[in-house]
Scaffold this active site. Structure first.
Site, PDB file in Angstrom:
ATOM      1  N   SER A 152       0.841  -1.196   0.000  1.00 20.68           N
ATOM      2  CA  SER A 152       0.000   0.000   0.000  1.00 20.68           C
ATOM      3  C   SER A 152       0.873   1.243   0.000  1.00 20.68           C
ATOM      4  CB  SER A 152      -0.853  -0.023   1.272  1.00 20.68           C
ATOM      5  OG  SER A 152      -1.414   1.241   1.493  1.00 20.68           O
ATOM      6  N   TYR A 191      -1.873  -1.053  10.909  1.00 22.13           N
ATOM      7  CA  TYR A 191      -2.110  -1.612   9.568  1.00 22.13           C
ATOM      8  C   TYR A 191      -0.955  -1.218   8.637  1.00 22.13           C
ATOM      9  CZ  TYR A 191      -3.704  -1.332   4.734  1.00 22.13           C
ATOM     10  OH  TYR A 191      -3.765  -1.418   3.368  1.00 22.13           O
ATOM     11  N   LYS A 195       2.217  -3.493   6.626  1.00 22.97           N
ATOM     12  CA  LYS A 195       2.618  -3.455   5.211  1.00 22.97           C
ATOM     13  C   LYS A 195       4.123  -3.201   5.102  1.00 22.97           C
ATOM     14  CE  LYS A 195      -1.386  -4.310   3.437  1.00 22.97           C
ATOM     15  NZ  LYS A 195      -1.633  -5.660   2.929  1.00 22.97           N
TER      16      LYS A 195
HETATM   17  C1  UD1 Z   1      -6.072   4.339   3.791  1.00 22.41           C
HETATM   18  C2  UD1 Z   1      -4.690   3.987   3.354  1.00 22.41           C
HETATM   19  C3  UD1 Z   1      -4.686   2.856   2.385  1.00 22.41           C
HETATM   20  C4  UD1 Z   1      -5.486   1.715   2.912  1.00 22.41           C
HETATM   21  C5  UD1 Z   1      -6.885   2.160   3.209  1.00 22.41           C
HETATM   22  C6  UD1 Z   1      -7.634   0.989   3.797  1.00 22.41           C
HETATM   23  C7  UD1 Z   1      -3.189   5.923   3.251  1.00 22.41           C
HETATM   24  C8  UD1 Z   1      -2.621   7.005   2.402  1.00 22.41           C
HETATM   25  N1  UD1 Z   1      -4.055   5.106   2.661  1.00 22.41           N
HETATM   26  O1  UD1 Z   1      -6.629   5.023   2.722  1.00 22.41           O
HETATM   27  O2  UD1 Z   1      -3.381   2.430   2.165  1.00 22.41           O
HETATM   28  O3  UD1 Z   1      -5.488   0.661   1.989  1.00 22.41           O
HETATM   29  O4  UD1 Z   1      -6.845   3.233   4.144  1.00 22.41           O
HETATM   30  O5  UD1 Z   1      -8.808   1.335   4.393  1.00 22.41           O
HETATM   31  O6  UD1 Z   1      -2.879   5.780   4.412  1.00 22.41           O
HETATM   32  N2  UD1 Z   1     -12.966  10.616   3.905  1.00 22.41           N
HETATM   33  C9  UD1 Z   1     -13.918  11.544   4.295  1.00 22.41           C
HETATM   34  N3  UD1 Z   1     -15.054  11.082   4.885  1.00 22.41           N
HETATM   35  C10 UD1 Z   1     -15.290   9.758   5.098  1.00 22.41           C
HETATM   36  C11 UD1 Z   1     -14.320   8.823   4.683  1.00 22.41           C
HETATM   37  C12 UD1 Z   1     -13.164   9.291   4.091  1.00 22.41           C
HETATM   38  O7  UD1 Z   1     -13.738  12.741   4.136  1.00 22.41           O
HETATM   39  O8  UD1 Z   1     -16.340   9.427   5.676  1.00 22.41           O
HETATM   40  C13 UD1 Z   1     -11.739  11.093   3.256  1.00 22.41           C
HETATM   41  C14 UD1 Z   1     -10.487  10.785   4.045  1.00 22.41           C
HETATM   42  O9  UD1 Z   1     -10.211  11.789   4.964  1.00 22.41           O
HETATM   43  C15 UD1 Z   1      -9.454  10.682   2.930  1.00 22.41           C
HETATM   44  C16 UD1 Z   1     -10.241  10.176   1.726  1.00 22.41           C
HETATM   45  O10 UD1 Z   1     -11.602  10.416   2.031  1.00 22.41           O
HETATM   46  O11 UD1 Z   1      -8.969  11.950   2.622  1.00 22.41           O
HETATM   47  C17 UD1 Z   1     -10.034   8.710   1.471  1.00 22.41           C
HETATM   48  O12 UD1 Z   1     -10.231   7.995   2.675  1.00 22.41           O
HETATM   49  P1  UD1 Z   1     -10.286   6.418   2.723  1.00 22.41           P
HETATM   50  O13 UD1 Z   1     -11.154   5.905   1.650  1.00 22.41           O
HETATM   51  O14 UD1 Z   1     -10.586   6.016   4.126  1.00 22.41           O
HETATM   52  O15 UD1 Z   1      -8.815   5.971   2.321  1.00 22.41           O
HETATM   53  P2  UD1 Z   1      -7.394   6.406   2.917  1.00 22.41           P
HETATM   54  O16 UD1 Z   1      -7.492   6.785   4.332  1.00 22.41           O
HETATM   55  O17 UD1 Z   1      -6.763   7.345   1.954  1.00 22.41           O
END
Ligand code: UD1
Length: 329
Positions: free
Chosen positions: A126, A151, A155
């Site tokens: 990841s 997590y 990795k």
């Molecule tokens: C993270 C990890 C990724 C992992 C994944 C598994 C990093 C860069 N990435 O992804 O390696 O495989 O988790 O779950 O560490 N968001 C909102 N509201 C929500 C949900 C998400 O605003 O309710 C935003 C988050 O703040 C983020 C983006 O959406 O900016 C993506 O979030 P998410 O889908 O959870 O993935 P990551 O945290 O990037």
């Protein structure tokens, strides 16, 4: 036909990879204990490819059970190791569960490979291994920073375990996988309440949730929300096939980013979903989520040069397929 053992092959990325392996002429064998997916994906794979697929209901940390699988199948050309826990928040609450399972399963797989003279492994890594990189887009030479979660640590440690081993390996460092197969027959079947952005958006769209909270709009990004690199799961699945082809002809230890190279903010992602599917998503801006990094997106030069892999699907296609999956799952 070359036989490939795919741990976690009934999961979200695993099931899409099984379809692509078969299309490329490989014979996959699934090992999956269904702890975070369901037989719906196995049924879906069989409908898409119109044939039966070999599947073992086995926990990869169970060495005796894994020994039996290896013995039954004789010559195995390579392993694709997906089986792992992936919920970042749960890993903070229960790190031991993540260390035991994620490192434990790789340890068993590596032992079985050694004992059965299997040389090649593709590992599900990841972009989280980079933490918050100093340089964007991030390339494979960026140092591993302190992981944001247990997590993420698993990795990083699994990649170190591969480096310490004598087998040939490719670590694929995924950016943010989204979407589903266009048939909507396979997808994320996890029983857990989703914590990732796109599955939450689709739950709001279908009415399972009232709204989505955007975690922070005060980041140093163009619109203040976090930036990620969203990659269609079908494109991601194809990278595993190319990585296996590559590893068979290029023994050694390799790591590749698998992302689009395009930074997309949370608000951009919401807008893309709304416009593609002609829907309105109820959202509000909330505080930052702890552990979130501000922005990350891939430098994809190496994967393009070495594997010949490039993303084909658009963000819109990913958002359409994500919605199609939610409607029928
Ligand atoms: C993270 C990890 C990724 C992992 C994944 C598994 C990093 C860069 N990435 O992804 O390696 O495989 O988790 O779950 O560490 N968001 C909102 N509201 C929500 C949900 C998400 O605003 O309710 C935003 C988050 O703040 C983020 C983006 O959406 O900016 C993506 O979030 P998410 O889908 O959870 O993935 P990551 O945290 O990037």
């Amino acid at each position: 036909m070359k036989k490939i053992l795919v741990t976690g092959g009934a999961g979200y990325i695993g099931s899409h990879t099984i379809v692509e392996l078969i299309a490329a002429g490989y014979t996959p064998v699934i090992v999956d204990n269904l702890c975070n997916t369901s037989t719906q994906n196995i049924d879906g794979i069989e409908k898409i490819i119109d044939t039966k697929v070999k599947w073992h209901n086995v926990d990869c940390t169970d060495k005796d059970a894994m020994d039996k699988v290896f013995t039954e199948h004789g010559k195995i050309e390579g392993i694709i190791h997906f089986a792992a826990y992936k919920a970042v928040e749960e890993s903070v609450q229960n790190p031991q569960k993540y260390y035991d399972n994620n490192m434990g399963s790789l340890e068993v797989v590596l032992k079985c490979m050694q004992e059965n003279d299997v040389k090649n492994i593709i590992f599900s890594s990841s972009c989280t291994v980079y933490g918050m990189p100093d340089v964007l887009p991030v390339d494979e030479n960026a140092p591993f920073k302190k992981a944001e979660s247990p997590y993420g640590e698993t990795k990083q440690i699994c990649e170190e375990m591969l480096k310490a081993d004598t087998c040939n390996s490719v670590a694929l460092r995924y950016f943010n996988p989204i979407g589903s197969h266009p048939s909507a027959l396979i997808g994320d079947c996890s029983a857990d309440r989703p914590s990732n952005l796109v599955p939450i958006i689709t739950e709001v769209a279908i009415g399972k949730r009232k709204k989505i909270t955007v975690f922070g709009d005060d980041y140093n990004t163009p619109d203040g929300t976090c930036v990620r690199d969203y990659i269609h799961v079908v494109d991601l699945a194809k990278s595993h096939v190319l990585a296996m082809d590559f590893l068979i002809r290029t023994p050694g230890q390799h790591a590749f980013n698998v992302g689009t190279g395009i930074g997309v903010s949370v608000l951009d992602a919401l807008k893309a979903f709304e416009e593609t599917n002609n829907l309105k998503i109820n959202y509000s801006i909330g505080p930052r989520r702890s552990g979130d990094i501000e922005q990350i997106y891939a430098n994809g030069n190496l994967v393009k040069t070495k594997l010949g892999w490039e993303p084909i699907e658009s963000l819109e296609q990913a958002m359409k397929s994500a919605w199609d999956w939610e409607k029928q799952k």
